[in-house]
Design a protein around this motif. Structure first.
Motif, short mmCIF file in Angstrom:
data_model
loop_
_atom_site.label_atom_id
_atom_site.label_comp_id
_atom_site.label_asym_id
_atom_site.label_seq_id
_atom_site.Cartn_x
_atom_site.Cartn_y
_atom_site.Cartn_z
N TYR A 62 -5.88 43.73 19.05
CA TYR A 62 -6.85 44.66 18.46
C TYR A 62 -8.01 43.92 17.78
N PHE A 63 -7.68 42.91 16.95
CA PHE A 63 -8.70 42.22 16.15
C PHE A 63 -9.23 40.94 16.80
N GLY A 64 -8.51 40.43 17.81
CA GLY A 64 -8.92 39.18 18.45
C GLY A 64 -8.21 37.97 17.83
N GLU A 65 -8.30 36.84 18.53
CA GLU A 65 -7.60 35.61 18.10
C GLU A 65 -8.05 35.12 16.73
N GLY A 66 -9.26 35.51 16.32
CA GLY A 66 -9.79 35.06 15.03
C GLY A 66 -8.99 35.55 13.84
N ILE A 67 -8.08 36.48 14.07
CA ILE A 67 -7.25 37.03 12.98
C ILE A 67 -6.05 36.12 12.69
N LEU A 68 -5.90 35.05 13.51
CA LEU A 68 -4.78 34.12 13.33
C LEU A 68 -5.24 32.83 12.67
N LEU A 69 -4.31 32.22 11.93
CA LEU A 69 -4.53 30.85 11.42
C LEU A 69 -4.26 29.88 12.57
N THR A 70 -4.63 28.62 12.38
CA THR A 70 -4.38 27.62 13.44
C THR A 70 -2.88 27.46 13.72
N SER A 71 -2.05 27.80 12.75
CA SER A 71 -0.59 27.71 12.91
C SER A 71 -0.03 28.82 13.79
N GLY A 72 -0.89 29.83 14.10
CA GLY A 72 -0.41 30.98 14.88
C GLY A 72 0.06 32.13 14.00
N GLU A 73 0.05 31.89 12.67
CA GLU A 73 0.44 32.96 11.74
C GLU A 73 -0.77 33.86 11.45
N LEU A 74 -0.47 35.04 10.93
CA LEU A 74 -1.51 36.00 10.59
C LEU A 74 -2.35 35.48 9.41
N ASN A 75 -3.65 35.58 9.54
CA ASN A 75 -4.56 35.25 8.44
C ASN A 75 -4.69 36.49 7.56
N ARG A 76 -3.86 36.55 6.52
CA ARG A 76 -3.78 37.76 5.69
C ARG A 76 -5.08 38.06 4.96
N ALA A 77 -5.73 37.01 4.46
CA ALA A 77 -6.98 37.21 3.72
C ALA A 77 -8.05 37.83 4.63
N GLU A 78 -8.13 37.32 5.85
CA GLU A 78 -9.09 37.84 6.83
C GLU A 78 -8.78 39.30 7.17
N LEU A 79 -7.48 39.58 7.40
CA LEU A 79 -7.06 40.94 7.75
C LEU A 79 -7.38 41.90 6.60
N SER B 2 -12.95 46.91 4.64
CA SER B 2 -14.36 47.21 4.92
C SER B 2 -14.52 48.19 6.08
N CYS B 3 -13.39 48.59 6.70
CA CYS B 3 -13.49 49.52 7.83
C CYS B 3 -12.30 50.50 7.80
#
Length: 202
Positions: free
Chosen positions: A54-71, A77-78
Motif C-alpha cells: 500500500y505505502f511502498g518500500e519506503g515504509i520499511l527500514l533497511t533491516s526490513g522492519e516497519l518504519n514506525r515513525a514514517e508510518l 497527515s492523511c
C-alpha cells in the motif's frame, strides 16, 4: 483461561505501564495491545506485506522492519490512509489479543489497551479500569517520555476518546497524580476487589 478480564486503559502518558507492572507484581497476568500491535507487523507477517504494498518500500527500514515513525507521520497527515491501516490492523490485533488471553491462568487477567474503548475491546472484558490524569499533566509527561513535540502529542490525544467520555465508561478509576506508594495502595485495593469478583463467577 482467566474467566474474569479487566480492561486497563487511559490516555497517552497516564501511566498504564506503571500500573500494569504493579498488578504483575501481585501475580496478575496480562496481554498488551501495544505489544501485539508490534507483533502483527513483524517481518514476514501478512499485515506487513499489505502495508508495504500500500505505502511502498519506503515504509520499511533497511533491516526490513516497519518504519514506525514514517508510518505515524503518513497516517496522521492523511485520513484515508489512517482508515485503511485501522481496517487492516484492528481485526488482526483483536484476534491475537483474544488468543493470548485464552492462555492466561491467573485468577483474573488484564487486557491493557490504550484504545480499549475506541476499538470496542471493552465488550470482551468484565470491568473497565481507567488510569486518569488531568490533560495538562498527561501532555507534559507524554512529551518528556516520548521526546515528542507538543503538537504531535496533542494530535494523538485528539485521536483518542475524550477524557470525560472515558471516565463515563469506567467501572473503576485510578488517578495517577501522586506518589508511587499511593498507587501501590490503590492497586492493592482493586486487586482484592477483582479477586472477589473473579471467584464469584460461576
Amino acid at each position: 483461561m482467566s474467566g474474569f478480564i479487566v480492561g486497563l486503559t487511559g490516555g497517552i502518558g497516564c501511566g498504564k505501564t506503571t500500573i500494569t507492572e504493579l498488578f504483575s507484581a501481585l501475580g496478575v497476568q496480562h496481554v498488551d495491545a501495544d505489544i501485539v500491535a508490534r507483533e502483527v507487523v513483524m517481518p514476514g507477517t501478512p499485515c506487513l506485506q499489505a502495508i508495504t504494498q500500500y505505502f511502498g518500500e519506503g515504509i520499511l527500514l533497511t533491516s526490513g522492519e516497519l518504519n514506525r515513525a514514517e508510518l505515524r507521520q503518513r497516517v496522521f497527515s492523511c485520513a484515508s490512509d489512517k482508515i485503511w491501516l485501522e481496517q487492516l490492523l484492528h481485526p488482526a490485533i483483536r484476534q491475537t489479543l483474544l488468543l493470548q488471553l485464552k492462555k492466561l491462568t491467573s485468577p483474573y487477567a488484564l487486557l491493557v489497551a490504550p484504545l480499549l474503548l475506541e476499538n470496542k475491546l471493552n465488550q470482551h472484558v468484565q470491568r473497565v479500569l481507567v488510569i486518569d490524569l488531568p490533560e495538562s499533566l498527561q501532555l507534559s509527561r507524554a512529551m518528556a517520555r516520548d521526546k515528542a513535540d507538543e503538537q504531535q502529542i496533542k494530535a494523538i490525544m485528539a485521536a483518542q476518546i475524550s477524557r470525560s467520555e472515558r471516565l463515563k465508561l469506567a467501572d473503576d478509576i485510578i488517578t495517577n497524580d501522586s506518589s508511587i506508594s499511593d498507587l501501590v495502595a490503590k492497586v492493592s485495593r482493586l486487586h482484592q476487589q477483582y479477586l472477589q469478583q473473579a471467584t464469584a463467577i460461576p
